[in-house]
Write a protein that holds these residues in place. Structure first.
Motif, PDB file in Angstrom:
ATOM      1  N   ALA A 132      12.655   3.390  20.078  1.00  0.00           N
ATOM      2  CA  ALA A 132      12.693   2.096  19.387  1.00  0.00           C
ATOM      3  C   ALA A 132      12.230   2.241  17.940  1.00  0.00           C
ATOM      4  O   ALA A 132      12.900   1.762  17.012  1.00  0.00           O
ATOM      5  N   MET A 133      11.104   2.930  17.713  1.00  0.00           N
ATOM      6  CA  MET A 133      10.597   3.065  16.347  1.00  0.00           C
ATOM      7  C   MET A 133      11.458   4.019  15.522  1.00  0.00           C
ATOM      8  O   MET A 133      11.578   3.865  14.309  1.00  0.00           O
ATOM      9  N   GLY A 134      12.059   5.020  16.186  1.00  0.00           N
ATOM     10  CA  GLY A 134      12.962   5.906  15.467  1.00  0.00           C
ATOM     11  C   GLY A 134      14.189   5.172  14.955  1.00  0.00           C
ATOM     12  O   GLY A 134      14.635   5.378  13.818  1.00  0.00           O
TER      13      GLY A 134
ATOM     14  N   LEU B 223       0.834  -1.204   0.000  1.00  0.00           N
ATOM     15  CA  LEU B 223       0.000   0.000   0.000  1.00  0.00           C
ATOM     16  C   LEU B 223       0.866   1.252   0.000  1.00  0.00           C
ATOM     17  O   LEU B 223       1.952   1.267   0.577  1.00  0.00           O
ATOM     18  N   ARG B 224       0.376   2.325  -0.627  1.00  0.00           N
ATOM     19  CA  ARG B 224       1.027   3.620  -0.462  1.00  0.00           C
ATOM     20  C   ARG B 224       0.864   4.049   0.997  1.00  0.00           C
ATOM     21  O   ARG B 224      -0.237   4.024   1.534  1.00  0.00           O
ATOM     22  N   GLY B 225       1.951   4.441   1.594  1.00  0.00           N
ATOM     23  CA  GLY B 225       1.905   4.792   3.001  1.00  0.00           C
ATOM     24  C   GLY B 225       1.862   3.587   3.926  1.00  0.00           C
ATOM     25  O   GLY B 225       1.605   3.724   5.125  1.00  0.00           O
ATOM     26  N   GLY B 226       2.117   2.397   3.374  1.00  0.00           N
ATOM     27  CA  GLY B 226       2.020   1.175   4.158  1.00  0.00           C
ATOM     28  C   GLY B 226       2.980   1.133   5.333  1.00  0.00           C
ATOM     29  O   GLY B 226       2.628   0.679   6.430  1.00  0.00           O
ATOM     30  N   LEU B 227       4.199   1.621   5.125  1.00  0.00           N
ATOM     31  CA  LEU B 227       5.173   1.632   6.216  1.00  0.00           C
ATOM     32  C   LEU B 227       4.721   2.561   7.344  1.00  0.00           C
ATOM     33  O   LEU B 227       4.839   2.232   8.524  1.00  0.00           O
ATOM     34  N   ALA B 228       4.210   3.731   6.969  1.00  0.00           N
ATOM     35  CA  ALA B 228       3.725   4.670   7.982  1.00  0.00           C
ATOM     36  C   ALA B 228       2.527   4.089   8.724  1.00  0.00           C
ATOM     37  O   ALA B 228       2.390   4.244   9.941  1.00  0.00           O
ATOM     38  N   LEU B 229       1.649   3.382   8.000  1.00  0.00           N
ATOM     39  CA  LEU B 229       0.505   2.736   8.635  1.00  0.00           C
ATOM     40  C   LEU B 229       0.974   1.654   9.608  1.00  0.00           C
ATOM     41  O   LEU B 229       0.415   1.500  10.705  1.00  0.00           O
ATOM     42  N   ALA B 230       2.022   0.920   9.208  1.00  0.00           N
ATOM     43  CA  ALA B 230       2.588  -0.096  10.098  1.00  0.00           C
ATOM     44  C   ALA B 230       3.144   0.539  11.368  1.00  0.00           C
ATOM     45  O   ALA B 230       3.021  -0.024  12.464  1.00  0.00           O
ATOM     46  N   VAL B 231       3.762   1.723  11.234  1.00  0.00           N
ATOM     47  CA  VAL B 231       4.300   2.427  12.406  1.00  0.00           C
ATOM     48  C   VAL B 231       3.178   2.795  13.371  1.00  0.00           C
ATOM     49  O   VAL B 231       3.314   2.652  14.588  1.00  0.00           O
ATOM     50  N   VAL B 232       2.028   3.265  12.834  1.00  0.00           N
ATOM     51  CA  VAL B 232       0.896   3.627  13.691  1.00  0.00           C
ATOM     52  C   VAL B 232       0.391   2.395  14.443  1.00  0.00           C
ATOM     53  O   VAL B 232       0.152   2.440  15.660  1.00  0.00           O
ATOM     54  N   ILE B 233       0.229   1.287  13.730  1.00  0.00           N
ATOM     55  CA  ILE B 233      -0.316   0.069  14.358  1.00  0.00           C
ATOM     56  C   ILE B 233       0.646  -0.470  15.403  1.00  0.00           C
ATOM     57  O   ILE B 233       0.243  -0.804  16.529  1.00  0.00           O
ATOM     58  N   VAL B 234       1.929  -0.537  15.056  1.00  0.00           N
ATOM     59  CA  VAL B 234       2.914  -1.045  16.016  1.00  0.00           C
ATOM     60  C   VAL B 234       3.052  -0.077  17.190  1.00  0.00           C
ATOM     61  O   VAL B 234       3.238  -0.502  18.336  1.00  0.00           O
TER      62      VAL B 234
ATOM     63  N   LEU C  96       6.740  13.570   6.996  1.00  0.00           N
ATOM     64  CA  LEU C  96       5.735  12.550   7.284  1.00  0.00           C
ATOM     65  C   LEU C  96       6.327  11.422   8.129  1.00  0.00           C
ATOM     66  O   LEU C  96       5.708  10.973   9.105  1.00  0.00           O
ATOM     67  N   ALA C  97       7.527  10.988   7.781  1.00  0.00           N
ATOM     68  CA  ALA C  97       8.158   9.873   8.492  1.00  0.00           C
ATOM     69  C   ALA C  97       8.388  10.218   9.965  1.00  0.00           C
ATOM     70  O   ALA C  97       8.041   9.442  10.865  1.00  0.00           O
ATOM     71  N   THR C  98       8.967  11.385  10.209  1.00  0.00           N
ATOM     72  CA  THR C  98       9.253  11.762  11.605  1.00  0.00           C
ATOM     73  C   THR C  98       7.978  12.072  12.366  1.00  0.00           C
ATOM     74  O   THR C  98       7.845  11.741  13.550  1.00  0.00           O
ATOM     75  N   GLY C  99       7.011  12.704  11.701  1.00  0.00           N
ATOM     76  CA  GLY C  99       5.755  13.044  12.364  1.00  0.00           C
ATOM     77  C   GLY C  99       4.991  11.818  12.812  1.00  0.00           C
ATOM     78  O   GLY C  99       4.494  11.759  13.947  1.00  0.00           O
ATOM     79  N   VAL C 100       4.903  10.812  11.951  1.00  0.00           N
ATOM     80  CA  VAL C 100       4.135   9.618  12.301  1.00  0.00           C
ATOM     81  C   VAL C 100       4.833   8.819  13.398  1.00  0.00           C
ATOM     82  O   VAL C 100       4.177   8.215  14.262  1.00  0.00           O
ATOM     83  N   ILE C 101       6.165   8.811  13.413  1.00  0.00           N
ATOM     84  CA  ILE C 101       6.884   8.092  14.466  1.00  0.00           C
ATOM     85  C   ILE C 101       6.693   8.773  15.821  1.00  0.00           C
ATOM     86  O   ILE C 101       6.386   8.126  16.827  1.00  0.00           O
TER      87      ILE C 101
ATOM     88  N   TYR D  86       9.664  19.079  13.558  1.00  0.00           N
ATOM     89  CA  TYR D  86       8.634  19.977  14.091  1.00  0.00           C
ATOM     90  C   TYR D  86       7.457  20.090  13.126  1.00  0.00           C
ATOM     91  O   TYR D  86       6.283  19.984  13.524  1.00  0.00           O
ATOM     92  N   ARG D  87       7.759  20.334  11.851  1.00  0.00           N
ATOM     93  CA  ARG D  87       6.697  20.515  10.860  1.00  0.00           C
ATOM     94  C   ARG D  87       5.923  19.222  10.647  1.00  0.00           C
ATOM     95  O   ARG D  87       4.703  19.239  10.430  1.00  0.00           O
ATOM     96  N   GLY D  88       6.602  18.092  10.742  1.00  0.00           N
ATOM     97  CA  GLY D  88       5.924  16.810  10.573  1.00  0.00           C
ATOM     98  C   GLY D  88       4.950  16.502  11.685  1.00  0.00           C
ATOM     99  O   GLY D  88       3.967  15.769  11.494  1.00  0.00           O
ATOM    100  N   ALA D  89       5.196  17.065  12.873  1.00  0.00           N
ATOM    101  CA  ALA D  89       4.325  16.783  14.022  1.00  0.00           C
ATOM    102  C   ALA D  89       3.027  17.576  13.979  1.00  0.00           C
ATOM    103  O   ALA D  89       2.029  17.168  14.596  1.00  0.00           O
TER     104      ALA D  89
END
Length: 443
Positions: A127-129, A99-110, A145-150, A411-414
């Motif tokens: 740990a996730m970082g 999926l597009r954004g699949g890795l970020a979605l995995a980060v949210v679930i984990v 997006l990567a840093t914000g979602v983590i 900062y902007r990602g958050a």
């Protein structure tokens, strides 16, 4: 009446010491000693009151509820140090990689799963970082997006049970921690769902900032993927279900469930052949350090509150807060703002042990549901931990992020996730039944 200013001045003195970076426990204890001497000297403080200090400390040490803190810290540290969390994130990444954004979605679930097993923000963000950020950047994810979602997913440990924050809040508010866990479940799922929906939406609108994984990375064969899911995902999920289920259905107290969860984490590490003396030593060291910090802060705050009450500071604050314009609404606005701002500078343990004993009697006197009040405090703290420029989660991530990731990007990602958190916080303030519905069913 002329000495009523000593209580507020004592509170201000503690905040000044904290702002200069002095250890919290010693700041509180030191201020208590100084103002205790001042109070006795000017006749505003009865020295006999200090006889209550040993009894209060022994009461803390015999508090069965607080035993849940080292258990949940141990559980989370064991999952992190033995690589169970890392393999869980990798497997989720493969499952959602197409999926597009699949890795970020995995980060949210984990992040939600780690929150449900540890409740410790620092451990989850770090740990996730370390695990997911290099992978996301390698496959073309936008840095913001990567840093914000983590960072945002790491703060879910503040609100999703069994949160250490909720354990402390429940103890300070006098609310059953099991009920607080149950009450925070829907808000925690709402928060996680909002993050996941944002990731899916932004990936659909801007596919270039959250691409799918290359086929050679995600295609490991159906049989191999099935075995990996069974070995890597099912056991931690069963452990989380066992811990939370035993609390929700009244089979075990949070402390007992934490003890079982710790044993389960050790068993998982042993089955995965990751349990070693080195890993066990690191886990025990992390548990000892954090637990000792909590107890020292609690002892310092006990001395502080005893002297503060002796100087009638509690009465001064109660009169001030209970007579704010707007009644309940005015109190909630001031309360939320104070906790939100303090969350920039001091950890939630300090906020819980210093601020909550002042606000809780006023909340109770105004007729607020303390269960609902505890959950919105946890959600508020979660938001402040993510807010620039001082959010703790952002600092944790900055410490493990690669050099090419700028602080500005973090900062902007958050910011989008802060907006989502504020939206969910507003929802649970407007609709208290989101918190009280499940506990009412279990009672």
């Amino acid at each position: 009446m002329g000495l009523d200013w000593l209580g507020p001045l004592m509170f201000a003195g503690a905040l000044v010491l904290l702002s200069f970076g002095y250890p919290v426990a010693f700041s509180l204890g030191g201020v208590a000693i100084i103002f205790g001497i001042i109070g006795v000297s000017v006749g505003a403080f009865n020295p006999i009151l200090m006889n209550a200090m040993p009894q209060r400390i022994f009461t803390i040490m015999s508090n069965y509820t607080l035993l849940a803190i080292p258990y949940f810290i141990f559980l989370g540290s064991m999952l992190e140090k033995t690589g169970i969390a890392e393999r869980l994130l990798e497997t989720m990444g493969i499952l959602f990689g197409r999926l597009r954004g699949g890795l970020a979605l995995a980060v949210v679930i984990v992040g939600a799963l780690l929150a449900a097993s540890t409740g410790v923000v620092a451990a989850t963000v770090v740990a996730m970082g370390l695990i997911s950020l290099p992978i996301m950047l390698r496959y073309g994810y936008d840095q913001k997006l990567a840093t914000g979602v983590i960072a945002a997913s790491g703060t879910l440990g503040q609100i999703i049970p069994p949160s250490v924050v909720l354990v402390v809040l429940g103890d300070q508010l006098g609310v059953p921690i099991g009920d607080l866990f149950i009450g925070s479940l829907i808000p925690g799922l709402l928060m996680s769902g909002a993050f996941a929906l944002y990731v899916i939406t932004i990936a659909f609108i801007q596919p270039n900032i959250a691409p799918a994984l290359p086929s050679q990375v995600r295609e490991i064969g159906g049989k191999a993927l099935t075995m990996r899911v069974i070995q890597v995902m099912i056991p931690p999920l069963l452990l989380i279900a066992l811990v939370l289920g035993s609390i929700f259905f009244g089979v075990a107290t949070p402390t007992e469930a934490g003890a079982v969860g710790s044993l389960g984490a050790i068993a998982l590490a042993m089955v995965n052949r990751q349990l070693s003396w080195s890993a066990l030593r690191q886990v025990c060291d992390a548990t000892l350090r954090i637990s000792s910090m909590v107890i020292m802060i609690l002892i310092g705050s006990t001395a502080f509150s005893l002297v503060f009450r002796g100087l009638h500071g509690d009465r001064f604050m109660f009169d001030l807060l209970s007579n704010l314009p707007g009644g309940r609404v005015g109190f909630l606005l001031v309360n939320m703002l104070v906790v939100f701002i303090l969350g920039f500078f001091i950890d939630f343990f300090e906020i819980a042990f210093i601020i909550i004993p002042i606000f809780a009697p006023v909340a109770e006197a105004l007729g607020l549901d303390l269960l609902w009040y505890g959950v919105i405090l946890g959600a508020n703290l979660q938001t402040s931990f993510l807010t620039p420029p001082f959010g703790f989660a952002l600092f944790y991530l900055r410490g493990v992020a690669p050099p090419e990731v700028k602080t500005e990007d973090i900062y902007r990602g958050a910011i989008p996730f802060i907006i989502l958190q504020l939206f969910v916080l507003l929802l649970i303030i407007i609709f208290p039944s989101l918190v009280t519905f499940l506990p009412s069913l279990s009672s």
